[in-house]
Design a protein around this motif. Structure first.
Motif: not given
Lengths: 316, 318
Positions: A143-145, A176-180, B14-16, B54-56, B66-70, B73
């Motif tokens: 997934k891109p920035f 929903d979930n993103l791996n950093l 949500g969309n980065l 994002l990292f917070n 580490p998995l975060v819940q986005l 969007p």
């Protein structure tokens, strides 16, 4: 006389269900094709766009003579291809004397053309011409920035549309979930003039900083090009309103193995897999692993240490 | 999170996505490299801003990282297909609504009173199977010549046909409302011309095979070397088939088998038998066979015979 036709295989049924209109949609797929003539730059642009969007793009290699997106009859082929491949975004490249290195980016709603924007490509640098450490190369499908810089994107309506189209193009799936650890690419779009946008693709290097948030460093890896706005077509208001409609409620997820009862209250069911007595791992009965041995060893070690420290103390 | 103040960026986690509306690129074109550098530095700032948020976010640790819940969007983008349209109620559903009939869940196992056992509702050895009824008692309303078993089957066929028709009507009304289920397609089939019969059935596999065989025999080699398509069966044996004579001759008829053997014997033992039987050739063949059997070697390993040399013929039959 009408006849009901249902798919005869499960695979066909699944494909049809995947393509059906849903509340929460799948990621948009991109269709990449070209017209009667393409230049070297344009064909490499299309190829690299396909590589960037691998997994969510379909590239046609034959030339299509009867596609003219901006003319009223010239979109039928596009709509047919969109229907066949289930693609809602297309990138159509063509090269003519009047419009050299022309790329038309368009979106579809219900497999009919929703909006179009035509850009010309200048100063194209292929991804093969960039040299960088291969370890930071972005993985396929990550997934891109997406970053936009410049006041043009807010003030100029064509650039506003281009911003929306590029977001849609590069976004991929909504997750929903993103791996950093999987964040490794970024698309940078800068409005360097009211008619020109500089687009480049960079890999992300995460550097240690004092805090949880790492320091970001961008390294140009991918294709970079200048997009010069030519023509565009905005969606008509009614269609736009309909396409922007979204349903607020999420479908309730059925919780399995839990039932509510007025008499017994909330009960859950646990399924225990069959205990294969023949296959249970037997205890390790080798001598060295026995608990008595281990404890004895530990005791000995402590005794020695104690005596050693005592000796040390005595010697001091 | 959108912050519309002058100095901050518009960020959509949500969309980065990040947008800096305030940066002004100099209209005076600096060198290309400097421009590119400027764009990349601005981009870095934006990515850093997104990464900060994002990292917070609260993250869970998994094997891969580490998995975060986005969050969902915030920029609205047009859908690719229309929203699913609600299905119109079927004829039964309307009726049930009107009458207040509730849906009741049926059990898979039902008690069968005739055998005092629990049987399944559908499938092998089911309850109330139509084929299992041994006796149907006659009622006063029955006609004398009617077969009640056939009548039951007929009734069932009619019921099934009616149900299919209703199902088709329901699907048609759903298609009209644009809510046809995704796996169903309604296709228009061809209508026979009024007053004529329906279209004839397509030509079958066997008929096609026969015609292909006929066509093949018209070639010079009788279709033996024709290229066969994958899956095409080899041609059926053409020509006469072996005629087997009856073992026991019919009363008053000539014993054909006896006649046949007599004919052959007569020819062999006749005065002119040497004209029929090529004795030299027969002797050669017999010797060859004997030698082959003895040595057990195949002909291929032996020295090739000189085929240009003609074999001496004892007699040429006239």
């Amino acid at each position: 006389m009408m006849e009901i036709r249902t798919p005869k295989t499960h695979k066909a049924k699944r494909v049809l269900e995947k393509r059906a209109p849903k509340l929460v949609e799948n990621g948009k797929k991109t269709l990449i094709l070209h017209g009667t003539k393409t230049s070297a730059t344009l064909s490499s642009v299309l190829m690299e766009l396909y590589r960037l969007k691998k997994g969510g793009a379909i590239k046609y290699s034959r030339r299509n003579e009867n596609i003219r997106p901006f003319e009223s009859g010239g979109e039928t082929s596009l709509e047919f291809f969109s229907q066949k491949t289930d693609c809602s975004i297309f990138a159509y490249g063509s090269h003519t004397k009047k419009r050299p290195d022309n790329l038309v980016l368009g979106r579809m709603y219900d497999h009919h053309v929703y909006d179009l924007i035509e850009v010309g490509i200048d100063n194209f640098k292929s991804l093969l011409s960039f040299s960088y450490d291969k370890k930071i190369a972005p993985h396929e499908g990550s997934k891109p920035f997406i970053c936009f810089t410049g006041e043009g994107f807010e003030n100029v309506p064509e650039l506003k549309q281009l911003k929306e189209v590029l977001t849609d193009l590069f976004r991929g799936e909504v997750v929903d979930n993103l791996n950093l650890t999987g964040l490794d690419r970024a698309y940078i779009c800068s409005a360097i003039s009211p008619t020109k946008v500089f687009l480049t693709h960079c890999a992300i290097k995460l550097k240690k900083s004092g805090t949880i948030v790492p320091r970001i460093e961008l390294v140009e890896v991918g294709p970079s090009m200048d997009l010069v706005i030519r023509r565009n077509r905005l969606p008509n208001e009614g269609l736009r309103k309909e396409a922007m409609k979204s349903s607020k409620d999420k479908p309730k997820k059925k919780v399995k193995n839990v039932d509510q009862d007025d008499v017994l209250g909330k009960r859950g069911r646990i399924f225990i897999p069959e205990q294969e007595v023949g296959k249970t791992p037997l205890p390790d009965k080798s001598k060295g692993v026995k608990r008595e041995r281990r404890e004895g060893k530990l005791k000995k070690k402590n005794k020695e240490e104690g005596s050693a420290s005592k000796k040390h103390k005595e010697s001091e | 999170m959108d912050m519309e103040t002058d100095q901050t960026y518009q960020i959509d986690v949500g969309n980065l996505l990040a947008f800096n509306p305030n940066h002004r690129f100099s209209s005076a074109p600096s060198s290309r490299e400097e421009l590119v550098k400027e764009c990349v530095t601005e981009g870095t700032k934006l990515v850093q801003a997104i990464a900060d948020t994002l990292f917070n976010l609260p993250s869970t640790e998994t094997n891969d990282g580490p998995l975060v819940q986005l969050p969902p969007p915030s920029t609205k983008l047009p859908r690719e297909k229309h929203l699913p349209r609600p299905k119109p109620p079927t004829k039964w559903e309307e009726f049930a609504l009107k009458k207040g009939i509730q849906k009741r869940k049926k059990d898979k196992i039902v008690y069968d009173e005739t055998t005092d056992k629990f049987k399944r509702r559908h499938g092998y050895d089911r309850v109330n199977d139509d084929n299992d009824i041994p006796i149907i008692e006659a009622k006063a309303s029955d006609e004398p010549g009617e077969d009640p078993f056939a009548k039951r089957l007929d009734d069932k066929k009619k019921r099934v046909g009616k149900q299919e028709k209703n199902r088709l009507e329901n699907l048609k009304s759903a298609a009209k409302a644009g809510a046809l289920p995704s796996h169903v397609q309604l296709a228009v089939t061809g209508l026979p011309i009024s007053g004529t019969k329906a279209q004839p059935k397509k030509i079958g596999k066997e008929a096609l095979g026969d015609v292909a065989g006929l066509a093949a025999t018209s070639t010079a080699s009788g279709g033996k070397f024709d290229k066969k398509l994958p899956g095409e069966k080899p041609p059926k044996k053409q020509g006469k088939h072996h005629k087997y004579l009856p073992v026991v001759p019919r009363y008053g008829w000539v014993d054909e088998e006896k006649e046949q053997t007599n004919k052959v014997l007569g020819k062999l033992l006749s005065k002119h038998s040497h004209e029929i039987l090529n004795v030299g050739k027969a002797i050669n063949m017999y010797n060859d066979k004997k030698e082959k059997k003895k040595s057990g070697r195949s002909d291929k390993l032996k020295a090739k015979k000189d085929i240009t040399k003609k074999k001496p013929y004892a007699n040429k039959a006239n």
